[in-house]
Motif scaffolding. Structure first.
Motif, mmCIF file in Angstrom:
data_model
loop_
_atom_site.group_PDB
_atom_site.id
_atom_site.type_symbol
_atom_site.label_atom_id
_atom_site.label_comp_id
_atom_site.label_asym_id
_atom_site.label_seq_id
_atom_site.Cartn_x
_atom_site.Cartn_y
_atom_site.Cartn_z
ATOM 1 N N ARG A 88 3.910 2.012 -14.547
ATOM 2 C CA ARG A 88 2.903 1.048 -14.051
ATOM 3 C C ARG A 88 1.606 1.270 -14.835
ATOM 4 O O ARG A 88 1.231 2.422 -15.088
ATOM 5 C CB ARG A 88 2.632 1.231 -12.542
ATOM 6 C CG ARG A 88 3.793 0.787 -11.666
ATOM 7 C CD ARG A 88 3.392 0.769 -10.187
ATOM 8 N NE ARG A 88 2.655 -0.441 -9.844
ATOM 9 C CZ ARG A 88 2.087 -0.628 -8.651
ATOM 10 N NH1 ARG A 88 2.139 0.295 -7.719
ATOM 11 N NH2 ARG A 88 1.450 -1.760 -8.390
ATOM 12 N N ASN A 142 -8.673 -2.784 -7.979
ATOM 13 C CA ASN A 142 -7.898 -2.487 -6.767
ATOM 14 C C ASN A 142 -6.963 -3.665 -6.520
ATOM 15 O O ASN A 142 -6.985 -4.667 -7.262
ATOM 16 C CB ASN A 142 -8.825 -2.235 -5.572
ATOM 17 C CG ASN A 142 -8.065 -1.675 -4.368
ATOM 18 O OD1 ASN A 142 -7.263 -0.741 -4.521
ATOM 19 N ND2 ASN A 142 -8.281 -2.225 -3.190
ATOM 20 N N LYS A 143 -6.172 -3.563 -5.491
ATOM 21 C CA LYS A 143 -5.166 -4.584 -5.167
ATOM 22 C C LYS A 143 -5.732 -5.995 -5.249
ATOM 23 O O LYS A 143 -6.862 -6.249 -4.821
ATOM 24 C CB LYS A 143 -4.646 -4.290 -3.752
ATOM 25 C CG LYS A 143 -3.603 -5.245 -3.210
ATOM 26 C CD LYS A 143 -2.430 -5.471 -4.135
ATOM 27 C CE LYS A 143 -1.745 -4.202 -4.566
ATOM 28 N NZ LYS A 143 -0.828 -4.425 -5.731
ATOM 29 N N ASP A 153 -7.704 1.759 -7.806
ATOM 30 C CA ASP A 153 -6.704 2.218 -8.775
ATOM 31 C C ASP A 153 -7.323 2.726 -10.068
ATOM 32 O O ASP A 153 -6.716 3.506 -10.802
ATOM 33 C CB ASP A 153 -5.710 1.104 -9.077
ATOM 34 C CG ASP A 153 -4.825 0.881 -7.872
ATOM 35 O OD1 ASP A 153 -5.264 0.183 -6.941
ATOM 36 O OD2 ASP A 153 -3.731 1.464 -7.835
ATOM 37 N N GLN A 181 1.113 -5.048 1.763
ATOM 38 C CA GLN A 181 0.833 -3.622 2.037
ATOM 39 C C GLN A 181 -0.053 -3.461 3.270
ATOM 40 O O GLN A 181 0.027 -2.452 3.974
ATOM 41 C CB GLN A 181 0.147 -2.964 0.829
ATOM 42 C CG GLN A 181 1.023 -2.732 -0.378
ATOM 43 C CD GLN A 181 0.992 -3.889 -1.353
ATOM 44 O OE1 GLN A 181 0.750 -5.038 -0.977
ATOM 45 N NE2 GLN A 181 1.253 -3.614 -2.617
ATOM 46 N N ARG A 208 3.870 4.183 -3.852
ATOM 47 C CA ARG A 208 2.779 3.365 -4.381
ATOM 48 C C ARG A 208 1.467 3.892 -3.807
ATOM 49 O O ARG A 208 1.457 4.736 -2.930
ATOM 50 C CB ARG A 208 2.990 1.864 -4.148
ATOM 51 C CG ARG A 208 3.631 1.409 -2.895
ATOM 52 C CD ARG A 208 2.818 1.451 -1.640
ATOM 53 N NE ARG A 208 1.455 1.017 -1.791
ATOM 54 C CZ ARG A 208 0.448 1.471 -1.094
ATOM 55 N NH1 ARG A 208 0.649 2.417 -0.187
ATOM 56 N NH2 ARG A 208 -0.767 1.033 -1.260
ATOM 57 N N GLY A 209 0.368 3.328 -4.350
ATOM 58 C CA GLY A 209 -0.934 3.889 -4.029
ATOM 59 C C GLY A 209 -1.262 4.894 -5.127
ATOM 60 O O GLY A 209 -0.423 5.761 -5.457
ATOM 61 N N ALA A 210 -2.459 4.749 -5.712
ATOM 62 C CA ALA A 210 -2.764 5.500 -6.940
ATOM 63 C C ALA A 210 -2.507 7.018 -6.848
ATOM 64 O O ALA A 210 -1.779 7.567 -7.690
ATOM 65 C CB ALA A 210 -4.201 5.193 -7.357
HETATM 66 O O1 MRU Z 1 0.379 -1.956 -5.790
HETATM 67 P P1 MRU Z 1 -0.032 -0.824 -4.913
HETATM 68 O O2 MRU Z 1 0.483 -0.938 -3.520
HETATM 69 O O3 MRU Z 1 0.277 0.521 -5.537
HETATM 70 O O4 MRU Z 1 -1.616 -0.936 -4.832
HETATM 71 C C1 MRU Z 1 -2.320 0.069 -4.131
HETATM 72 C C2 MRU Z 1 -3.771 -0.181 -4.030
HETATM 73 O O5 MRU Z 1 -4.303 -1.130 -4.548
HETATM 74 C C3 MRU Z 1 -4.564 0.890 -3.308
HETATM 75 O O6 MRU Z 1 -5.686 0.328 -2.705
HETATM 76 C C4 MRU Z 1 -5.020 1.980 -4.297
HETATM 77 O O7 MRU Z 1 -3.960 2.416 -5.083
HETATM 78 C C5 MRU Z 1 -5.639 3.139 -3.592
HETATM 79 S S1 MRU Z 1 -4.489 4.114 -2.666
HETATM 80 C C6 MRU Z 1 -5.397 5.419 -2.040
#
Ligand code: MRU
Length: 349
Positions: free
Chosen positions: A92, A250-251, A240, A199, A49-51
């Motif tokens: 996703r 973002n999250k 994201d 997270q 996970r994480g973009a």
């Molecule tokens: O649902 P996730 O854990 O994939 O969400 C991740 C985030 O919101 C991060 O802040 C974003 O992807 C940036 S990661 C460098």
């Protein structure tokens, strides 16, 4: 060569190794994946996970997906490739890096159409490696740019995890923190726990502690008080998707943090690689927001915490409007002010 850092996605020419982030911080375990379906599942289930990390995993997912394709003519190979690309695109919806990486692999496929299919497959593996390697360099540059906004002795607050394991290396929002540490600066971090999947607690606090960085964990609802008490001097988060007008997804919870920062006159920074900027999405209203299973809220980590059958709304992301963002930090520099113009200019170059 053995890497000296924890690489969350790596490929050895046959198998993809994905650090299972759902098991952290208790267990550091790599999934060994040799097929595209398991890559799709790892993305869907947030094992990766994480973009940026999602984009890297998807690129390697395609490499695995096409390995057994028919090897005769380009047209039948491309049809096969496109089916795999479209399949991974359903994993996703919000992080644009997924689509960015898939499109990049598609462009490479078309650009090599005159070559034998076997050679195209080799070149696609090379492209996936490039995507990973470039992300490492991008994150390092974001870290350097972001650090110019920080001062020795500062405390920053972050939300979710935009650290090394969410990228090829270093992270985006956490890159300046690591760099500061390397340079002997003292920057402390408050990490929001980040409901509902934690997270911030499971990943950010863990990552920073491993690196010997001073991190204090708070629940999301404590951020207001921490700011009111003057405990943080800046907020930095990852993202994201950045729309053409500078609105940022973002999250879930990030928007609230941005509002709090505004109320307390604290700068709110977004770290964004160019691969996360999507000029085709005009404003934040157009960003598709993933909704996830109710159980993540009603029975998180296997423990029931809500009445059975309760109605649940579980968006995984929110959109922070651009006017709440003090600066967007990319690998190319720092943008402030008129994001529409600055983002357009960035991609003209
Ligand atoms: O649902 P996730 O854990 O994939 O969400 C991740 C985030 O919101 C991060 O802040 C974003 O992807 C940036 S990661 C460098």
């Amino acid at each position: 060569m053995e890497e000296t850092y924890l690489q969350s996605v790596k490929y050895d020419g046959e198998k993809l190794y994905i650090l299972d982030q759902t098991k952290l911080p208790q267990v550091t375990e790599f999934l060994e994946i040799d097929n595209i379906e398991d890559v799709w599942d790892a993305i869907k289930q947030l094992k990766v996970r994480g973009a940026p990390a999602i984009g890297i995993a998807a690129a390697y997912g395609l490499v695995l997906g096409i390995k057994d394709s028919p090897e005769n003519d380009f047209d039948s190979f491309y049809k096969f490739f496109k089916e795999k690309e479209d399949y991974l695109a359903t994993s996703r919806p919000t992080a644009v890096n997924l689509f960015w990486a898939l499109k990049r692999m598609n462009r490479r496929t078309k650009a090599e159409s005159s070559k034998p299919v076997k050679e195209i497959k080799r070149l696609l593996e090379e492209e996936a490696h490039l995507i990973r390697q470039e992300d490492e360099n991008v994150c390092s540059s974001i870290g350097q740019n972001a650090l110019s906004l920080f001062e020795d002795g500062m405390t920053v607050l972050t939300h979710c995890n935009a650290g090394g394991i969410a990228t090829a290396r270093y992270g985006t929002a956490l890159a300046p923190i690591y760099l500061a540490k390397e340079r002997g600066m003292d920057i402390k971090v408050y990490a929001d726990e980040t409901r509902p999947l934690l997270q911030g607690a499971r990943l950010t606090a863990w990552e920073l502690m491993q690196a010997g960085i001073d991190v204090t964990l708070i629940t999301d609802s404590m951020a207001a008080m921490v700011m009111q008490q003057g405990k943080v001097q800046a907020v930095i988060v990852g993202c994201d998707r950045v729309a053409a007008n500078g609105d940022v997804a973002n999250k879930i919870g990030t928007y609230g943090v941005a509002l709090l920062a505004k109320a307390h006159n604290i700068p709110f920074y977004v770290a964004a690689p160019l691969s996360t900027i999507d000029l085709e999405t005009k404003t934040g209203d157009e960003i598709p927001i993933e909704e996830r299973a109710a159980e993540e809220i009603t029975a998180g980590f296997g423990k029931s915490t809500a009445p059975e059958g309760v109605k649940v709304f579980n968006p995984a992301f929110d959109v922070t409007p651009h006017h709440l963002i003090t600066a967007i930090i990319t690998e190319k520099g720092i943008m402030r002010g008129n994001y529409s113009e600055e983002l357009a200019r960035l991609f003209e170059k």
